[in-house]
Design a protein around this motif. Structure first.
Motif, PDB file in Angstrom:
ATOM      1  N   GLN A 137       0.825  -1.215   0.000  1.00 27.40           N
ATOM      2  CA  GLN A 137       0.000   0.000   0.000  1.00 27.40           C
ATOM      3  C   GLN A 137       0.856   1.260   0.000  1.00 27.40           C
ATOM      4  O   GLN A 137       0.469   2.281  -0.580  1.00 27.40           O
ATOM      5  CB  GLN A 137      -0.924  -0.007   1.226  1.00 27.40           C
ATOM      6  CG  GLN A 137      -1.940  -1.146   1.222  1.00 27.40           C
ATOM      7  CD  GLN A 137      -2.725  -1.228   2.524  1.00 27.40           C
ATOM      8  OE1 GLN A 137      -2.380  -0.566   3.508  1.00 27.40           O
ATOM      9  NE2 GLN A 137      -3.764  -2.035   2.538  1.00 27.40           N
ATOM     10  N   GLU A 138       2.024   1.183   0.625  1.00 22.14           N
ATOM     11  CA  GLU A 138       2.858   2.370   0.782  1.00 22.14           C
ATOM     12  C   GLU A 138       3.774   2.643  -0.406  1.00 22.14           C
ATOM     13  O   GLU A 138       4.103   3.800  -0.692  1.00 22.14           O
ATOM     14  CB  GLU A 138       3.706   2.230   2.047  1.00 22.14           C
ATOM     15  CG  GLU A 138       2.895   2.208   3.335  1.00 22.14           C
ATOM     16  CD  GLU A 138       3.760   1.954   4.566  1.00 22.14           C
ATOM     17  OE1 GLU A 138       3.231   2.040   5.692  1.00 22.14           O
ATOM     18  OE2 GLU A 138       4.969   1.675   4.384  1.00 22.14           O
ATOM     19  N   ILE A 139       4.211   1.593  -1.102  1.00 27.78           N
ATOM     20  CA  ILE A 139       5.187   1.762  -2.184  1.00 27.78           C
ATOM     21  C   ILE A 139       4.459   1.906  -3.522  1.00 27.78           C
ATOM     22  O   ILE A 139       3.742   0.994  -3.942  1.00 27.78           O
ATOM     23  CB  ILE A 139       6.153   0.566  -2.245  1.00 27.78           C
ATOM     24  CG1 ILE A 139       6.937   0.465  -0.935  1.00 27.78           C
ATOM     25  CG2 ILE A 139       7.111   0.691  -3.438  1.00 27.78           C
ATOM     26  CD1 ILE A 139       7.842  -0.750  -0.843  1.00 27.78           C
ATOM     27  N   PRO A 140       4.616   3.015  -4.195  1.00 20.90           N
ATOM     28  CA  PRO A 140       3.939   3.223  -5.481  1.00 20.90           C
ATOM     29  C   PRO A 140       4.416   2.204  -6.523  1.00 20.90           C
ATOM     30  O   PRO A 140       5.555   1.739  -6.488  1.00 20.90           O
ATOM     31  CB  PRO A 140       4.367   4.651  -5.880  1.00 20.90           C
ATOM     32  CG  PRO A 140       4.848   5.286  -4.613  1.00 20.90           C
ATOM     33  CD  PRO A 140       5.426   4.189  -3.788  1.00 20.90           C
ATOM     34  N   ASN A 141       3.531   1.863  -7.434  1.00 22.07           N
ATOM     35  CA  ASN A 141       3.848   0.949  -8.538  1.00 22.07           C
ATOM     36  C   ASN A 141       4.462  -0.349  -8.009  1.00 22.07           C
ATOM     37  O   ASN A 141       5.495  -0.814  -8.483  1.00 22.07           O
ATOM     38  CB  ASN A 141       4.799   1.606  -9.540  1.00 22.07           C
ATOM     39  CG  ASN A 141       4.955   0.781 -10.809  1.00 22.07           C
ATOM     40  OD1 ASN A 141       4.119  -0.080 -11.117  1.00 22.07           O
ATOM     41  ND2 ASN A 141       6.030   1.021 -11.541  1.00 22.07           N
ATOM     42  N   SER A 142       3.805  -0.936  -6.998  1.00 20.09           N
ATOM     43  CA  SER A 142       4.302  -2.194  -6.431  1.00 20.09           C
ATOM     44  C   SER A 142       3.282  -3.307  -6.654  1.00 20.09           C
ATOM     45  O   SER A 142       2.086  -3.061  -6.806  1.00 20.09           O
ATOM     46  CB  SER A 142       4.598  -2.051  -4.936  1.00 20.09           C
ATOM     47  OG  SER A 142       3.422  -1.772  -4.202  1.00 20.09           O
ATOM     48  N   PHE A 143       3.761  -4.526  -6.636  1.00 22.22           N
ATOM     49  CA  PHE A 143       2.937  -5.716  -6.845  1.00 22.22           C
ATOM     50  C   PHE A 143       3.186  -6.676  -5.694  1.00 22.22           C
ATOM     51  O   PHE A 143       4.323  -7.075  -5.436  1.00 22.22           O
ATOM     52  CB  PHE A 143       3.314  -6.367  -8.181  1.00 22.22           C
ATOM     53  CG  PHE A 143       2.929  -7.820  -8.294  1.00 22.22           C
ATOM     54  CD1 PHE A 143       1.608  -8.211  -8.212  1.00 22.22           C
ATOM     55  CD2 PHE A 143       3.904  -8.796  -8.497  1.00 22.22           C
ATOM     56  CE1 PHE A 143       1.257  -9.560  -8.311  1.00 22.22           C
ATOM     57  CE2 PHE A 143       3.567 -10.139  -8.607  1.00 22.22           C
ATOM     58  CZ  PHE A 143       2.236 -10.520  -8.510  1.00 22.22           C
ATOM     59  N   TYR A 144       2.121  -7.034  -4.970  1.00 24.75           N
ATOM     60  CA  TYR A 144       2.200  -7.999  -3.882  1.00 24.75           C
ATOM     61  C   TYR A 144       1.888  -9.375  -4.450  1.00 24.75           C
ATOM     62  O   TYR A 144       0.756  -9.664  -4.817  1.00 24.75           O
ATOM     63  CB  TYR A 144       1.218  -7.613  -2.776  1.00 24.75           C
ATOM     64  CG  TYR A 144       1.087  -8.609  -1.643  1.00 24.75           C
ATOM     65  CD1 TYR A 144       2.197  -9.320  -1.169  1.00 24.75           C
ATOM     66  CD2 TYR A 144      -0.140  -8.825  -1.018  1.00 24.75           C
ATOM     67  CE1 TYR A 144       2.082 -10.217  -0.129  1.00 24.75           C
ATOM     68  CE2 TYR A 144      -0.267  -9.722   0.034  1.00 24.75           C
ATOM     69  CZ  TYR A 144       0.837 -10.417   0.470  1.00 24.75           C
ATOM     70  OH  TYR A 144       0.722 -11.315   1.511  1.00 24.75           O
ATOM     71  N   ALA A 145       2.902 -10.238  -4.542  1.00 24.59           N
ATOM     72  CA  ALA A 145       2.731 -11.529  -5.210  1.00 24.59           C
ATOM     73  C   ALA A 145       1.743 -12.435  -4.474  1.00 24.59           C
ATOM     74  O   ALA A 145       0.952 -13.141  -5.100  1.00 24.59           O
ATOM     75  CB  ALA A 145       4.084 -12.225  -5.337  1.00 24.59           C
ATOM     76  N   ASN A 146       1.776 -12.447  -3.139  1.00 25.46           N
ATOM     77  CA  ASN A 146       0.855 -13.232  -2.311  1.00 25.46           C
ATOM     78  C   ASN A 146       0.779 -14.686  -2.769  1.00 25.46           C
ATOM     79  O   ASN A 146      -0.252 -15.170  -3.237  1.00 25.46           O
ATOM     80  CB  ASN A 146      -0.544 -12.602  -2.324  1.00 25.46           C
ATOM     81  CG  ASN A 146      -1.481 -13.274  -1.331  1.00 25.46           C
ATOM     82  OD1 ASN A 146      -1.045 -14.028  -0.468  1.00 25.46           O
ATOM     83  ND2 ASN A 146      -2.769 -13.017  -1.476  1.00 25.46           N
TER      84      ASN A 146
END
Length: 457
Positions: A137-146
């Motif tokens: 949520q905090e880092i722009p243009n990020s992807f949480y792989a989960n």
């Protein structure tokens, strides 16, 4: 010329190797699929690249983006390699029980690693699950792989691991064994194999302290099954969406010690220098095979990773001795409980009890710790005489408060078969005692005094 465009193009097509010694006396052909031949030295390379590819396709991961994941180490390595090949930054969260080698390896390939406490609930904001989500949520243009809930995890194994095993065994496979953590390897591979031959039996390997086996057998998520364990990369205190219980026919639980000893045997007797959960997978699968396999059966077991991840732990004699896995024969929590002549009485205090009454109980019983229970009898906190003393010195009026207003977090529950070495490593300044349930589900407390007595018997 024959060459690969990048290191990630070498993922897959790992070999099957026949076991000869650790399976002595067991019928059937036992084969292991050696996943450390992947470039990141683990089976997780397969699904890491698949998750990245899917995120690129659906626009979740854009050029110059950051890949974020909670990992026990191996998935992080796969994602890091994908990030290098595709031009992405990587930030990974890890529980502090993971080996230092895993942390060092991830940092060596350019990833940022955030270490989080192990023994907190999954929903706790400090857990490596929660921290990964927050960073996303905090880092722009990020992807949480989960990896736990991302369907690309299981799909990678459905598309690659399953077909490879089917082809390599020429369809002769009858049993499939794999450790279950995120569930992608076991579920995805099993789905493909069962589509080829419905009679294939899949054995999922679980660990003590994890919820999978009981959930499969009863449909109940039992929080009493959750307690600290040392084995890395196997078991969970949550139910990941990638665990398809319909694809796993049986679960076998394996102790930390049995897993560690089998891992060392694989290195010394089979020449397979593998990781800790590999020992879990082989020990558990062979336990099943010993009872069920015939001469005509063929079992394939996944060996997830490489031994370099565990040089400071299971391949270190001192570490093994310190944890009661090698040579020493220290007692277990069960022994400590049984030496009390079966007495199951546990002195507790209700959360609404005045602190003054709790102090009276401590003095009357001659004890230093008190578990705190709610109206339903559930353990919700703890009191220790040293903490109360310090509070009283600073605030004499504390004695008029209820216990719920001054109590600390509950003492940790541990497995009944935990060795004294393991128990002693869990008691520290913040955790003054441990709780354990016996065979009748009665709760007992284990203190430092109990451990000292057990070591001097």
């Amino acid at each position: 010329m024959h060459y690969y465009e990048s290191i990630i193009d070498t993922i897959g097509n790992t070999p099957l190797v026949k076991l000869h010694r650790v399976n002595k006396g067991i019928k059937g052909t036992i084969l292991v699929k050696v996943e450390y031949f992947n470039p990141g030295n683990s089976v997780k390379d397969r699904m890491a690249i698949r998750m990245v590819e899917e995120a690129e396709k659906n626009g979740t991961l854009k050029p110059g983006g950051t890949i974020i994941e909670g990992t026990s180490g191996n998935t992080g390595m796969g994602l890091a390699l994908a990030g290098i090949a595709r031009g992405y930054k990587c930030v990974f969260t890890m529980a502090d029980k993971q080996s230092q080698e895993k942390i060092d390896i991830l940092r060596a390939v350019g990833a940022e690693v955030v270490v989080c406490p192990t023994n907190v609930a999954p929903e706790d904001p400090r857990s490596y699950y929660s921290v990964a989500r927050r960073l996303n949520q905090e880092i722009p243009n990020s992807f949480y792989a989960n990896q736990y809930d991302n369907p690309a995890n299981a799909m990678a194994h459905y598309e690659t691991t399953g077909p490879e095993i089917w082809q390599q065994t020429e369809g002769k496979i009858t049993h499939f064994g794999a450790g279950v953590g995120t569930g992608g390897t076991a579920s995805g591979t099993s789905k493909y194999l069962k589509e080829q031959k419905a009679g294939i039996v899949t054995v999922g390997i679980d660990t003590y302290g994890s919820v999978f086996k009981k959930y499969k057998e009863t449909g109940e998520f039992d929080e009493k099954e959750v307690f600290p364990y040392l084995t890395e990369g196997i078991g969970e205190d949550i139910l990941p969406e990638n665990v398809d219980f319909s694809m796993i026919d049986h679960f076998v639980k394996v102790t930390d010690k049995d897993a560690a000893l089998m891992t060392r045997r694989l290195a010394r007797e089979e020449g397979l220098f593998v990781g800790w959960s590999c020992g879990s997978a082989v020990h558990g699968a062979l336990e099943y095979a010993r009872q069920h396999l015939t001469d005509d059966d063929v079992m394939v077991i996944i060996l997830p990773d490489h031994g370099t991840r565990y040089l400071g732990k299971i391949y270190n004699d001192t570490w093994m001795k310190d944890h009661g896995f090698l040579e020493r024969t220290f007692a277990t929590a069960r022994d400590i409980v049984h030496r009390r002549n079966g007495q199951a009485h546990l002195t507790t205090v209700a959360s609404e009890t005045p602190v003054s009454e709790a102090i009276r109980i401590l003095n009357k019983e001659g004890i230093s710790q008190l578990p705190v229970v709610n109206a339903e009898g559930e353990v919700v906190g703890s009191l220790t005489d040293s903490v109360i003393l310090h509070r009283l010195i600073e605030e004499p009026e504390v004695r008029k408060l209820n216990v719920a207003e001054v109590m600390d977090k509950p003492f940790k529950f541990v497995a009944l078969n935990s060795t004294v070495d393991t128990l002693s490593s869990l008691i520290d300044r913040e955790n003054k005692a441990l709780l354990v349930r016996d065979e009748t589900n009665a709760i007992h407390i284990i203190t430092q005094a109990d451990l000292l007595a057990a070591m001097t018997v």
